[in-house]
Motif scaffolding. Structure first.
Motif, PDB file in Angstrom:
ATOM      1  N   GLN A 112      -3.938 -14.443 105.494  1.00 12.93           N
ATOM      2  CA  GLN A 112      -4.064 -13.455 106.563  1.00 12.93           C
ATOM      3  C   GLN A 112      -3.826 -14.166 107.896  1.00 12.93           C
ATOM      4  OE1 GLN A 112      -8.044 -11.868 107.194  1.00 12.93           O
ATOM      5  NE2 GLN A 112      -7.189  -9.936 107.905  1.00 12.93           N
ATOM      6  N   ASN A 113      -2.865 -13.673 108.659  1.00 11.36           N
ATOM      7  CA  ASN A 113      -2.539 -14.207 109.991  1.00 11.36           C
ATOM      8  C   ASN A 113      -2.280 -15.711 109.973  1.00 11.36           C
ATOM      9  OD1 ASN A 113      -2.781 -11.660 111.221  1.00 11.36           O
ATOM     10  ND2 ASN A 113      -5.001 -11.905 111.238  1.00 11.36           N
TER      11      ASN A 113
ATOM     12  N   SER B 115       0.936 -15.020  90.036  1.00 14.44           N
ATOM     13  CA  SER B 115       1.820 -13.916  89.688  1.00 14.44           C
ATOM     14  C   SER B 115       2.586 -13.402  90.891  1.00 14.44           C
ATOM     15  CB  SER B 115       1.001 -12.761  89.095  1.00 14.44           C
ATOM     16  OG  SER B 115       0.268 -13.208  87.982  1.00 14.44           O
ATOM     17  N   PHE B 116       1.995 -13.556  92.081  1.00 14.69           N
ATOM     18  CA  PHE B 116       2.657 -13.124  93.308  1.00 14.69           C
ATOM     19  C   PHE B 116       2.023 -13.820  94.502  1.00 14.69           C
ATOM     20  CE2 PHE B 116      -0.747 -10.128  92.462  1.00 14.69           C
ATOM     21  CZ  PHE B 116      -1.370  -9.955  93.690  1.00 14.69           C
ATOM     22  N   ILE B 117       2.737 -13.761  95.615  1.00 12.68           N
ATOM     23  CA  ILE B 117       2.291 -14.341  96.879  1.00 12.68           C
ATOM     24  C   ILE B 117       2.441 -13.269  97.954  1.00 12.68           C
ATOM     25  CG2 ILE B 117       2.704 -16.764  96.318  1.00 12.68           C
ATOM     26  CD1 ILE B 117       5.501 -16.498  97.468  1.00 12.68           C
ATOM     27  N   PHE B 118       1.683 -13.421  99.055  1.00  8.54           N
ATOM     28  CA  PHE B 118       1.757 -12.406 100.096  1.00  8.54           C
ATOM     29  C   PHE B 118       1.317 -12.955 101.446  1.00  8.54           C
ATOM     30  CE2 PHE B 118      -2.486 -12.193  98.366  1.00  8.54           C
ATOM     31  CZ  PHE B 118      -3.301 -12.020  99.477  1.00  8.54           C
ATOM     32  N   THR B 119       1.655 -12.214 102.473  1.00  5.39           N
ATOM     33  CA  THR B 119       1.177 -12.488 103.828  1.00  5.39           C
ATOM     34  C   THR B 119       0.645 -11.191 104.418  1.00  5.39           C
ATOM     35  OG1 THR B 119       3.418 -12.139 104.696  1.00  5.39           O
ATOM     36  CG2 THR B 119       2.735 -14.423 104.328  1.00  5.39           C
ATOM     37  N   ILE B 120      -0.335 -11.341 105.296  1.00 12.69           N
ATOM     38  CA  ILE B 120      -0.858 -10.222 106.082  1.00 12.69           C
ATOM     39  C   ILE B 120      -0.734 -10.636 107.540  1.00 12.69           C
ATOM     40  CG2 ILE B 120      -2.841  -8.755 106.625  1.00 12.69           C
ATOM     41  CD1 ILE B 120      -4.014  -9.551 103.869  1.00 12.69           C
TER      42      ILE B 120
ATOM     43  N   GLY C 290      -7.673 -17.291 105.196  1.00 18.72           N
ATOM     44  CA  GLY C 290      -7.415 -17.032 106.609  1.00 18.72           C
ATOM     45  C   GLY C 290      -6.816 -18.264 107.259  1.00 18.72           C
ATOM     46  N   ALA C 291      -6.274 -18.084 108.433  1.00 17.26           N
ATOM     47  CA  ALA C 291      -5.731 -19.206 109.188  1.00 17.26           C
ATOM     48  C   ALA C 291      -6.858 -20.181 109.531  1.00 17.26           C
ATOM     49  CB  ALA C 291      -5.058 -18.705 110.463  1.00 17.26           C
ATOM     50  N   GLU C 292      -6.490 -21.457 109.694  1.00 17.83           N
ATOM     51  CA  GLU C 292      -7.504 -22.489 109.939  1.00 17.83           C
ATOM     52  C   GLU C 292      -8.327 -22.227 111.197  1.00 17.83           C
ATOM     53  OE1 GLU C 292      -4.189 -23.517 109.625  1.00 17.83           O
ATOM     54  OE2 GLU C 292      -4.110 -25.144 108.176  1.00 17.83           O
ATOM     55  N   ASP C 293      -7.700 -21.698 112.226  1.00 19.43           N
ATOM     56  CA  ASP C 293      -8.409 -21.559 113.505  1.00 19.43           C
ATOM     57  C   ASP C 293      -9.290 -20.318 113.596  1.00 19.43           C
ATOM     58  OD1 ASP C 293      -6.159 -19.961 113.524  1.00 19.43           O
ATOM     59  OD2 ASP C 293      -5.531 -20.509 115.543  1.00 19.43           O
TER      60      ASP C 293
ATOM     61  N   GLU D 248     -16.861 -30.923 104.859  1.00 12.37           N
ATOM     62  CA  GLU D 248     -17.618 -31.049 106.111  1.00 12.37           C
ATOM     63  C   GLU D 248     -17.025 -30.174 107.208  1.00 12.37           C
ATOM     64  OE1 GLU D 248     -20.527 -32.701 106.644  1.00 12.37           O
ATOM     65  OE2 GLU D 248     -20.476 -32.977 104.471  1.00 12.37           O
ATOM     66  N   LEU D 249     -15.706 -30.123 107.267  1.00  8.32           N
ATOM     67  CA  LEU D 249     -14.993 -29.336 108.273  1.00  8.32           C
ATOM     68  C   LEU D 249     -13.994 -28.441 107.560  1.00  8.32           C
ATOM     69  CD1 LEU D 249     -14.279 -32.308 110.701  1.00  8.32           C
ATOM     70  CD2 LEU D 249     -16.089 -30.594 110.937  1.00  8.32           C
ATOM     71  N   SER D 250     -13.400 -27.522 108.291  1.00 14.00           N
ATOM     72  CA  SER D 250     -12.368 -26.696 107.675  1.00 14.00           C
ATOM     73  C   SER D 250     -11.165 -27.581 107.353  1.00 14.00           C
ATOM     74  CB  SER D 250     -11.970 -25.552 108.607  1.00 14.00           C
ATOM     75  OG  SER D 250     -11.263 -26.043 109.715  1.00 14.00           O
ATOM     76  N   ILE D 251     -10.429 -27.188 106.316  1.00 15.57           N
ATOM     77  CA  ILE D 251      -9.254 -27.969 105.928  1.00 15.57           C
ATOM     78  C   ILE D 251      -8.016 -27.091 106.004  1.00 15.57           C
ATOM     79  CG2 ILE D 251     -10.555 -29.563 104.470  1.00 15.57           C
ATOM     80  CD1 ILE D 251      -9.596 -28.027 102.046  1.00 15.57           C
ATOM     81  N   ASN D 252      -6.884 -27.698 105.894  1.00 19.76           N
ATOM     82  CA  ASN D 252      -5.604 -27.006 105.930  1.00 19.76           C
ATOM     83  C   ASN D 252      -5.603 -25.864 104.913  1.00 19.76           C
ATOM     84  OD1 ASN D 252      -2.789 -26.824 104.559  1.00 19.76           O
ATOM     85  ND2 ASN D 252      -2.414 -27.528 106.658  1.00 19.76           N
ATOM     86  N   VAL D 253      -5.101 -24.712 105.323  1.00 20.68           N
ATOM     87  CA  VAL D 253      -5.151 -23.518 104.483  1.00 20.68           C
ATOM     88  C   VAL D 253      -4.374 -23.691 103.187  1.00 20.68           C
ATOM     89  CG1 VAL D 253      -3.207 -22.333 105.613  1.00 20.68           C
ATOM     90  CG2 VAL D 253      -5.022 -20.985 104.552  1.00 20.68           C
ATOM     91  N   SER D 254      -3.253 -24.372 103.217  1.00 26.10           N
ATOM     92  CA  SER D 254      -2.494 -24.568 101.981  1.00 26.10           C
ATOM     93  C   SER D 254      -3.226 -25.511 101.030  1.00 26.10           C
ATOM     94  CB  SER D 254      -1.079 -25.075 102.275  1.00 26.10           C
ATOM     95  OG  SER D 254      -1.107 -26.291 102.964  1.00 26.10           O
ATOM     96  N   VAL D 255      -3.932 -26.493 101.567  1.00 29.37           N
ATOM     97  CA  VAL D 255      -4.745 -27.386 100.734  1.00 29.37           C
ATOM     98  C   VAL D 255      -5.899 -26.603 100.125  1.00 29.37           C
ATOM     99  CG1 VAL D 255      -6.249 -29.415 100.751  1.00 29.37           C
ATOM    100  CG2 VAL D 255      -4.085 -29.461 102.008  1.00 29.37           C
TER     101      VAL D 255
END
Length: 157
Positions: free
Chosen positions: A15-16, A36-41, A106-109, A129-136
């Motif tokens: 998302q975003n 099975s599928f990928i998407f963006t919002i 969601g986006a990292e920020d 401990e902290l947020s990580i990269n969304v793809s990771v």
């Protein structure tokens, strides 16, 4: 029509999303880990240099302008699993993945929208401990789904 709720599938999306590179890496992982599928919002990226396997052409890709549009098009019988670092989220280490689900990151920020958090059937998190990269983060969730853990089965009806 009889619907076989024993069939497993999952989709994953963002998302975003902030950068096309994150999407490309997530899509490459999704293709390798059986999505099975990928998407963006929201933000839309049609092509990424980091999608070296061209997953966007190898599996269904959906784009939704708003969360409401996405939510209204969830596949029948699928549960929405939000990935968000909140106090109420279940630990990924003990989470039983639904047989049929859609993972939303969601986006990292900004993370997931308030509406996405409210509408998720489950919220999951993992030790960080902290947020990580969304793809990771998405890759970790898909890897966890792929290991031999019990599945949650949604009661039909």
């Amino acid at each position: 029509m009889i619907d076989n709720f024993e069939n497993e599938f999952f989709g994953i999306g963002i998302q975003n999303g902030k950068t096309p590179e994150n999407l490309g890496v997530l899509w490459r992982s999704a293709q390798n880990m059986g999505a099975s599928f990928i998407f963006t919002i929201g933000n839309r990226y049609a092509k990424q240099a980091s999608d070296t396997h061209n997953a966007v052409k190898a599996m269904p890709y959906f784009h939704y302008d708003t969360f409401e549009d996405f939510y209204n098009h969830l596949p029948k019988g699928a549960m929405l699993v939000g990935v968000e670092l909140t106090e109420d989220a279940e630990p990924l280490e003990t989470f039983k993945h639904p047989k049929r689900c859609v993972y939303l990151l969601g986006a990292e920020d900004h993370g997931l929208s308030k509406k996405a958090i409210e509408k998720s059937h489950f919220l999951i998190k993992f030790k960080s401990e902290l947020s990580i990269n969304v793809s990771v983060a998405g890759s970790i969730v898909m890897y966890d789904r792929g290991i031999n853990k019990p599945r949650f089965i949604r009661a039909s009806g």
